[in-house]
Design a protein around this motif. Sequence first.
Motif, mmCIF file in Angstrom:
data_model
loop_
_atom_site.group_PDB
_atom_site.id
_atom_site.type_symbol
_atom_site.label_atom_id
_atom_site.label_comp_id
_atom_site.label_asym_id
_atom_site.label_seq_id
_atom_site.Cartn_x
_atom_site.Cartn_y
_atom_site.Cartn_z
ATOM 1 N N TYR A 27 0.820 -1.222 0.000
ATOM 2 C CA TYR A 27 0.000 0.000 0.000
ATOM 3 C C TYR A 27 0.852 1.269 0.000
ATOM 4 N N GLY A 28 2.029 1.185 -0.575
ATOM 5 C CA GLY A 28 2.845 2.385 -0.657
ATOM 6 C C GLY A 28 4.325 2.073 -0.731
ATOM 7 N N ARG A 29 4.846 1.420 0.306
ATOM 8 C CA ARG A 29 6.270 1.106 0.311
ATOM 9 C C ARG A 29 6.604 0.076 -0.776
ATOM 10 N N ARG A 74 -7.130 -1.911 0.817
ATOM 11 C CA ARG A 74 -6.523 -0.672 1.318
ATOM 12 C C ARG A 74 -7.576 0.214 1.982
ATOM 13 N N GLU A 86 1.611 -1.980 6.103
ATOM 14 C CA GLU A 86 2.047 -1.531 4.781
ATOM 15 C C GLU A 86 1.768 -2.554 3.694
#
Length: 387
Positions: free
Chosen positions: A210-212, A295, A317
């Motif tokens: 979800y981002g990293r 998410r 994450e």
Amino acid sequence: MKLAASMTRIGIETAFEVLVRARGLEAQGKHIIHLEIGEPDFATPSHIVEAAKQALDEGWTHYGPTQGQPELRTAIASYVSRTRGIEVGPERVCVVPGGKPIIFFPMMALIDPGDEVIYPNPSFPIYESMINYLGGVAVPMPLVESRGFSFNLDLFREKLSDRTKMVILNSPANPTGGVIPKEDIAAIAEMLRDRDVIVLSDEIYSRMSYGREVVSISTFPGMLEKTIILDGFSKTYAMTGWRMGYGVMPPMLVDAVNKLMVNSNSCTASFTQRAGIAALNGPQEPAEEMIAEFRRRRDVFVQELNTIPGFRCPMPEGAFYAFPNIEGTGWKSKPLADALLEQEGVACLSGTAFGAFGEGYIRFSYANSMDNLREAADKIRRFFAST
């Protein structure tokens, strides 16, 4: 007649044990919100189901190659090469019924009694179970909340020894939802590159970030020949019941895994492998939409958990698990998980189901509807208000 002594060293997966208890309570008429089992609540995408139906109609109901059908292994090699930024061919791919054989078979092929295996703790309980079963020495690496549930690298360096045979990584991780930062993966690779050690990199949640950035240790210089990549179809394509996973591994391990496979399962079901080709080569929008929904659920559920007195829940994450710290409640992990199930009908798992360093945490799967997640949070708040 006594069971073999090795059976005293084998563990279980508590999620299935709690599921049975929860189903028993449902049979008594109790309403249960299932946040214990780690599987997507979405249906398998229709094009994958249709591919399986077509395969059945076409007669894909017989034995196939032990290593997996060549077309599927080619699709897997292409997918792994593309998603990891490495070059692997189908000769490195072994298709197996589920992801767990890629934990068990390589360990059986590599681990002698007394060999040390460094593994994350808390983590998927089958890692520790299989190390112990084989007579290896389980060397836990505590996952540090302040580091986003990544390793303490100084401690990792200290735990490496001449007896270290394998290191297990899992990113994104079960149960923490942590993603190991690229710089930590690079540091681990640097420590392992010149050692006679192999890495089991469990990447079953690799698409669920979800981002990293999710980075495979196999991408670093010298590590492809020292890494077993574990992946599969269960999580990304909502195919848990189809039982199909795969490993991408150094050539020296392929024959060993095939021998163990032919002695235990013969082969993975032929028609499910045809469905696997459709999953990898077909539309990816259903998987992407499912991950986007996870998410949204994560954002809402973690916010709800952080309003419960005594809870502190870091934002995961990756994967689809929330792993709140519950030390502020004064409860131990297992008694709290048991009480939430029995008294409020919220099925979750104790952090200790994933190892000793899970004490002080509980795990929720947010692979459930938004309404059920909000209701679960309300029930937990009600529990603490009445105790």
